[in-house]
Design an enzyme around this catalytic site. Structure first.
Site, PDB file in Angstrom:
ATOM      1  N   THR A  95       0.811  -1.224   0.000  1.00 47.59           N
ATOM      2  CA  THR A  95       0.000   0.000   0.000  1.00 47.59           C
ATOM      3  C   THR A  95       0.841   1.270   0.000  1.00 47.59           C
ATOM      4  OG1 THR A  95      -0.184  -0.018   2.418  1.00 47.59           O
ATOM      5  CG2 THR A  95      -1.940  -1.126   1.171  1.00 47.59           C
ATOM      6  N   HIS A 100       9.779  -1.402   2.061  1.00 50.99           N
ATOM      7  CA  HIS A 100       9.782  -1.531   3.523  1.00 50.99           C
ATOM      8  C   HIS A 100       9.621  -2.985   3.910  1.00 50.99           C
ATOM      9  CE1 HIS A 100       5.650  -0.774   2.148  1.00 50.99           C
ATOM     10  NE2 HIS A 100       5.256  -1.562   3.134  1.00 50.99           N
TER      11      HIS A 100
HETATM   12  P1  AMP Z   1       2.258  -2.310   3.062  1.00 51.60           P
HETATM   13  O1  AMP Z   1       0.784  -2.532   3.108  1.00 51.60           O
HETATM   14  O2  AMP Z   1       3.077  -3.543   3.093  1.00 51.60           O
HETATM   15  O3  AMP Z   1       2.644  -1.386   1.923  1.00 51.60           O
HETATM   16  O4  AMP Z   1       2.632  -1.582   4.416  1.00 51.60           O
HETATM   17  C1  AMP Z   1       2.462  -0.223   4.616  1.00 51.60           C
HETATM   18  C2  AMP Z   1       2.365  -0.047   6.105  1.00 51.60           C
HETATM   19  O5  AMP Z   1       2.590   1.317   6.399  1.00 51.60           O
HETATM   20  C3  AMP Z   1       1.002  -0.411   6.685  1.00 51.60           C
HETATM   21  O6  AMP Z   1       1.164  -1.448   7.647  1.00 51.60           O
HETATM   22  C4  AMP Z   1       0.524   0.892   7.315  1.00 51.60           C
HETATM   23  O7  AMP Z   1      -0.153   0.687   8.521  1.00 51.60           O
HETATM   24  C5  AMP Z   1       1.828   1.653   7.505  1.00 51.60           C
HETATM   25  N1  AMP Z   1       1.711   3.091   7.520  1.00 51.60           N
HETATM   26  C6  AMP Z   1       1.049   3.873   6.627  1.00 51.60           C
HETATM   27  N2  AMP Z   1       1.183   5.167   6.969  1.00 51.60           N
HETATM   28  C7  AMP Z   1       1.949   5.203   8.087  1.00 51.60           C
HETATM   29  C8  AMP Z   1       2.434   6.252   8.925  1.00 51.60           C
HETATM   30  N3  AMP Z   1       2.174   7.539   8.672  1.00 51.60           N
HETATM   31  N4  AMP Z   1       3.187   5.915   9.994  1.00 51.60           N
HETATM   32  C9  AMP Z   1       3.468   4.626  10.256  1.00 51.60           C
HETATM   33  N5  AMP Z   1       3.039   3.590   9.501  1.00 51.60           N
HETATM   34  C10 AMP Z   1       2.292   3.881   8.444  1.00 51.60           C
END
Ligand code: AMP
Ligand code: ZN
Length: 114
Positions: A95, A100
Site C-alpha cells: 500500500t 519496507h
Molecule cells: P504495506 O501494506 O506492506 O505497503 O505496508 C504499509 C504499512 O505502512 C502499513 O502497515 C501501514 O499501517 C503503515 N503506515 C502507513 N502510513 C503510516 C504512517 N504515517 N506511519 C506509520 N506507519 C504507516
C-alpha cells in the site's frame, strides 16, 4: 521523493515513532500495528518496491537484514520468534510505494498469511 509518505517520515515532515536510525536506514512503529511489536524498516533512499532492490546499495540491503535480529532482541522477541514481511505490488498487498520490511512479533503467527 516529494510526495512519498515514508520519505516525508524520514525528513521529519510527518510524525512517526522512531525506533532506530542510521545514515542509510530508518525504523519506526507501524501506525496500524498487526502484532504487539510491528516495526517498519526502510532504506532512506526512495526505492519503490522489492522489484527495484537492485537499485539499492547492497551495503544498505545488508544493513537492513543485519539490524532485524538486533531490533528483535531489543523488543524482546528474539527467542520466541518473529516474522519479517515484504509486500510487493498489488497482489502482494503493498500500500506504500517505498520499499519496507515489516518486523512483526509478540504473538503466534499463522500460516498461510491472508
Ligand atoms: P504495506 O501494506 O506492506 O505497503 O505496508 C504499509 C504499512 O505502512 C502499513 O502497515 C501501514 O499501517 C503503515 N503506515 C502507513 N502510513 C503510516 C504512517 N504515517 N506511519 C506509520 N506507519 C504507516
Ligand atoms: Zn519514499
Amino acid at each position: 521523493m516529494e510526495n512519498c509518505i515514508f520519505c516525508k517520515i524520514i525528513r521529519g515532515e510527518i510524525p512517526a515513532k522512531k525506533e532506530y536510525e542510521s545514515d542509510s536506514i530508518f525504523v519506526f512503529h507501524d501506525i496500524t500495528p498487526q502484532a504487539p511489536i510491528h516495526l517498519l524498516i526502510i532504506p532512506k533512499t526512495h526505492i519503490t518496491s522489492m522489484n527495484e532492490i537492485g537499485n539499492l546499495d547492497p551495503k544498505v540491503t545488508n544493513e537492513i537484514f543485519q539490524v532485524i535480529p538486533k531490533l528483535a532482541e531489543k523488543n524482546g522477541i528474539l527467542e520466541k520468534g518473529y516474522r519479517v514481511v515484504n509486500n510487493c505490488g498489488n497482489y502482494g498487498g503493498q500500500t506504500v510505494g517505498h520499499l519496507h520490511f515489516h518486523l512483526l512479533g509478540g504473538r503466534h503467527m499463522v500460516w498461510p498469511p491472508g
